[in-house]
Design a protein around this motif. Structure first.
Motif, PDB file in Angstrom:
ATOM      1  N   GLU A 119      -2.295 -64.558 -10.944  1.00 59.55           N
ATOM      2  CA  GLU A 119      -2.647 -64.329  -9.545  1.00 59.55           C
ATOM      3  C   GLU A 119      -3.791 -63.328  -9.450  1.00 59.55           C
ATOM      4  O   GLU A 119      -4.698 -63.475  -8.614  1.00 59.55           O
ATOM      5  N   ASN A 129       4.128 -58.870  -4.451  1.00 62.44           N
ATOM      6  CA  ASN A 129       5.039 -59.980  -4.250  1.00 62.44           C
ATOM      7  C   ASN A 129       6.454 -59.482  -3.992  1.00 62.44           C
ATOM      8  O   ASN A 129       6.795 -58.337  -4.290  1.00 62.44           O
ATOM      9  N   VAL A 163      -4.535 -57.846  -3.900  1.00 63.50           N
ATOM     10  CA  VAL A 163      -3.736 -59.008  -4.278  1.00 63.50           C
ATOM     11  C   VAL A 163      -2.293 -58.539  -4.432  1.00 63.50           C
ATOM     12  O   VAL A 163      -2.011 -57.576  -5.136  1.00 63.50           O
ATOM     13  N   ALA A 183       1.549 -58.392  -8.440  1.00 61.48           N
ATOM     14  CA  ALA A 183       1.171 -59.792  -8.624  1.00 61.48           C
ATOM     15  C   ALA A 183       1.116 -60.123 -10.111  1.00 61.48           C
ATOM     16  O   ALA A 183       0.823 -59.260 -10.953  1.00 61.48           O
ATOM     17  N   ARG A 197     -10.001 -74.951  -8.937  1.00 56.11           N
ATOM     18  CA  ARG A 197     -10.167 -73.573  -9.396  1.00 56.11           C
ATOM     19  C   ARG A 197     -11.615 -73.311  -9.797  1.00 56.11           C
ATOM     20  O   ARG A 197     -12.183 -72.254  -9.477  1.00 56.11           O
ATOM     21  N   ALA A 211      -7.025 -65.008 -10.392  1.00 55.71           N
ATOM     22  CA  ALA A 211      -7.562 -65.803  -9.279  1.00 55.71           C
ATOM     23  C   ALA A 211      -8.240 -64.914  -8.253  1.00 55.71           C
ATOM     24  O   ALA A 211      -9.304 -65.258  -7.717  1.00 55.71           O
ATOM     25  N   GLN A 214      -4.816 -70.335  -7.141  1.00 49.28           N
ATOM     26  CA  GLN A 214      -4.883 -69.267  -6.149  1.00 49.28           C
ATOM     27  C   GLN A 214      -6.258 -69.280  -5.485  1.00 49.28           C
ATOM     28  O   GLN A 214      -7.227 -69.784  -6.024  1.00 49.28           O
TER      29      GLN A 214
END
Length: 398
Positions: A170, A151, A148, A166, A220, A173, A242
């Motif tokens: 995030e 960013n 993940v 992240a 979710r 998720a 996410q």
């Protein structure tokens, strides 16, 4: 959806290690237990006391802890979790994982495990873009390691670009998706959410007070049970979840088109607060005050998305769930709506201003089905979503 899940969290040595503290708290909020492993480099950024105090579990730091190693503790530790999360995953840790090195507790755990592993890389932008890191990342993905991030963003070193870890939500998720081997695995579900905005002119529009929070929570929760979720959302206040396919729209006509494009699905959950009307002809320029009086607004009816899907003769979803936001006679109005639309279930709620539900964090709903009515107590919207997702899973399993 993470209740009773066991997470082994390896905290690498990077400035992003501070985010691991919030990650622990967020995981615990969702019912997971977190066993922390702190590398020596990680201790330079967060203290063992803060990590173990938040986790409420013993903190593991050394490979040669005689009390544990007498019973091959590192082997047991590496295999007792449902998921191993490395956050932050530094360039050094990624390099060790890719090469199969094991010279400390963290790298030994990662080499000895047969448990799924999720990494959240964090490093300087130049380190992330270096050819060696790119090779290591590709090798880890090839080995089945989940990832993940990272960013784009500002770095502690003052540079900007990819390499920022992240955010905790995030990572949550991604954890939910990694563990989503649930009862909805293999099912494709459509969820609509949020309001629609119907333009009057380039600067004005017709809208409603929906925040999109309940629809987002439902998407979710369904993804957390293993479903492949297509999330069609109007301009909502809350960000989309996410781990789902997000389709953004503005108007009811755009939402209707997006819904048709998403079909076929096993189930459809229509939580969006779609505007009933739009302007028959929106102005292409801003309407001005005039001495001739107020402007005349001519309305046209928007398509009925829920009814259109519920009444499909071919390819209808196995389960169609509508939502009814009412301000009076909730049960009677929602029951009539279910019959009129021909959907399977209606989730009804009272959105009178005094309830604080529209745009709030809680909900109190009535689930209306062909075989009866369930009145649920007022609870958080996430809890409502999880309960509804479980009902959907049970219905699709029949």
């Amino acid at each position: 959806m993470l209740a009773s899940k066991r997470i082994l969290l390896i905290i690498g040595g990077g400035i992003a290690a501070y985010k691991s503290l919030e990650l622990i708290r967020r995981l615990q909020d969702r019912g997971a237990s977190v066993t922390p492993v702190l590398t020596r480099a990680g201790e330079e950024f967060v203290t063992p006391l803060s990590v173990s105090g938040l986790a409420g579990q013993k903190l593991y730091r050394d490979l040669f802890d005689l009390g544990d190693e007498a019973e091959m503790g590192h082997i047991q530790l590496s295999r007792s979790a449902d998921l191993i999360v490395v956050a932050p995953a530094t360039a050094d840790l990624m390099g060790k994982m890719a090469a199969g090195l094991a010279d400390d507790l963290a790298s030994t755990l990662l080499l000895a495990t047969d448990t799924p592993v999720l990494i959240a890389p964090a490093m300087n932008v130049r380190m992330w873009q270096h050819a060696a890191t790119r090779r290591n990342h590709a090798q880890l993905l090839s080995d089945g390691i989940r990832c993940v991030g990272p960013n784009d963003g500002s770095m502690a070193c003052g540079e900007f670009g990819p390499g920022r870890m992240a955010e905790p939500m995030e990572i949550i998720a991604a954890i939910e998706k990694a563990l989503a081997d649930g009862p909805l695995k293999g099912k494709r579900i459509l969820v609509t959410s949020g309001p629609t905005h119907e333009p009057i002119d380039p600067v004005r529009y017709i809208a409603n007070r929906s925040s999109g929070a309940q629809g987002t929570a439902v998407a979710r929760a369904l993804a957390g049970l293993g479903a492949e979720v297509v999330f069609v959302t109007g301009p909502a206040e809350v960000p989309p979840p996410q781990g789902v396919k997000v389709v953004r729209v503005e108007t009811a006509l755009q939402m209707a088109e997006a819904v048709q494009s998403a079909l076929p699905v096993d189930a459809g959950v229509f939580a969006a607060a779609v505007a009933d009307w739009r302007m028959a002809q929106a102005s292409d320029r801003k309407l001005k005050k005039s001495r001739d009086g107020l402007p005349v607004l001519e309305f046209a009816e928007n398509p009925d998305i829920l009814a259109a899907v519920s009444q499909m003769t071919e390819g209808r979803p196995e389960l169609v769930v509508g939502f009814a936001a009412e301000t009076n006679d909730v049960l009677a109005n929602a029951t009539a709506k279910r019959a009129r639309k021909a959907c399977d279930w209606i989730v009804a709620n009272d959105v009178s201003p005094e309830t604080g539900i529209m745009g709030g964090s809680e909900n109190a709903v009535v689930l209306i089905r062909g075989d009866g009515v369930e009145t649920w107590p007022r609870m958080g919207k996430d809890a409502v979503a999880q309960q509804l997702a479980q009902r959907i899973a049970a219905a699709l399993a029949k």
